[in-house]
Design an enzyme around this catalytic site. Structure first.
Site: not given
Length: 352
Positions: A168-169, A195, A288, A291
């Site tokens: 993600s991030t 993401h 973050m 998941d």
């Protein structure tokens, strides 16, 4: 409570005003200045040391990318890029993430977006996250493509192992440090869940493909999953696998978001656990939330292996920490050792 001091950079006076207004609706943010171009932004940053900068990409003179490079060299500061939904905008955004931008937010309707308030919550949340990041983790890096020797030329392989990578991030940057290091001939297929908004995954897949020995593509409905290839879930679609006539194919859908995201790594992993007959390797990278944790539990139940990125090299240590805390991670590694470990685990799982 000390407020997060933000600099807003945009060549449009209208956009500067509306972005400032919507950020200051948060009690935790103070816009300490605005700039209309790169030179103003750089000068203000050097003199006032904002905590976070929001930066338009398209600006006359010194554009957002050039300004970002100068800032990261002279006064490293977390920068969130504001990008339009265009092919050019997506490509420049991927470049910005490599240059050291913390993250990006899409302008909903182009460079001048009267509906920018639609992304107010997303921008505010990312500013809060950016404030907490260790700026040393946002340094610029360059990737080197390894030359293919005769011994590395593509050979016929069978997919014995499915590698599912969740990020993600901070993920695009980390993926660009891992995927290009993977050798060409592995009897494994790679499913990557990053993401990211629709429209930007195409550019990320193309960029990874250009950097890497293995083939990387944005997944499409019905794609045959082949060994030595990587399939990146497209933005706003969950990616699952199905088995047809002893072959595995990509199945895309827009089922409801899970963990507030689509694509969701857990959905992909559940599908692999259910439908894939071989061994599974799960890799959970920076990001973050949680998941990947539930999926990693399922992988362990099927005697698979789970790797996680360490805190020191994760831009946001959320997803890896969640899996580690759950007790389902076999090995925790820094990003620079992850590619080698993936290769080792593939060989172990395949019995080589």
């Amino acid at each position: 409570m000390e407020k997060i001091r933000v600099l807003v950079v945009d060549d449009s006076a209208f956009m500067r005003k509306i972005i400032q207004q919507m950020l200051e609706e948060s009690k935790e943010i103070e816009v300490i200045g605005t700039a209309r171009d790169g030179k103003e932004a750089l000068k203000f940053t050097l003199q006032n040391s904002p905590d976070v900068i929001t930066m338009d990409i398209e600006m006359p003179g010194m554009n957002g990318l050039q300004t970002l490079k100068y800032i990261m060299e002279e006064k490293p500061t977390p920068v969130i890029m504001l990008s339009a939904y265009t092919k050019k905008g997506a490509e420049e955004t991927m470049q910005a993430l490599e240059y050291g931008a913390f993250d990006f937010v899409c302008k909903p309707s182009g460079e001048i977006s009267p509906d920018i308030k639609n992304v107010q919550n997303e921008l505010i949340e990312k500013i809060k996250l950016a404030k907490s990041v260790d700026i040393k983790k946002l340094k610029f890096f360059g990737t080197e493509k390894i030359k293919i020797t005769d011994k590395e030329k593509k050979i016929d392989l069978k997919t014995e192992i499915m590698v599912v990578i969740a990020a993600s991030t901070g993920g695009p940057k980390v993926l660009s440090e891992i995927i290009p290091k993977l050798p060409r001939n592995l009897n494994a297929s790679f499913l990557i869940i990053q993401h990211m908004a629709a429209g930007f995954t195409t550019s990320l897949a193309n960029r990874l493909d250009q950097q890497s020995l293995i083939d990387v593509k944005e997944a499409a409905q019905g794609d045959l999953i082949e060994p030595g290839k990587a399939y990146l879930a497209p933005g706003d679609f969950h990616m699952e696998i199905i088995k047809e006539n002893e072959e595995y194919k990509i199945e895309l859908n827009q089922k409801p978001q899970k963990h507030g995201v689509r694509p969701c790594a857990d959905i992909t992993i559940f599908s692999v656990v259910k439908n894939f007959g071989g061994k599974i390797l799960c890799v959970i990278l920076t990001g973050m939330g949680k998941d990947g944790t539930a999926g990693a539990e399922k992988v362990k139940e099927k005697k698979g292996i789970v790797l996680a990125q360490d805190k020191e090299t994760s831009i946001i240590f959320g997803m890896p920490k969640s899996a580690i805390d759950k007790g389902v991670v076999d090995k925790v590694l820094p990003v620079e050792k992850m590619a080698d470990e993936i290769v080792i685990q593939i060989k172990n799982l395949s019995g080589n």
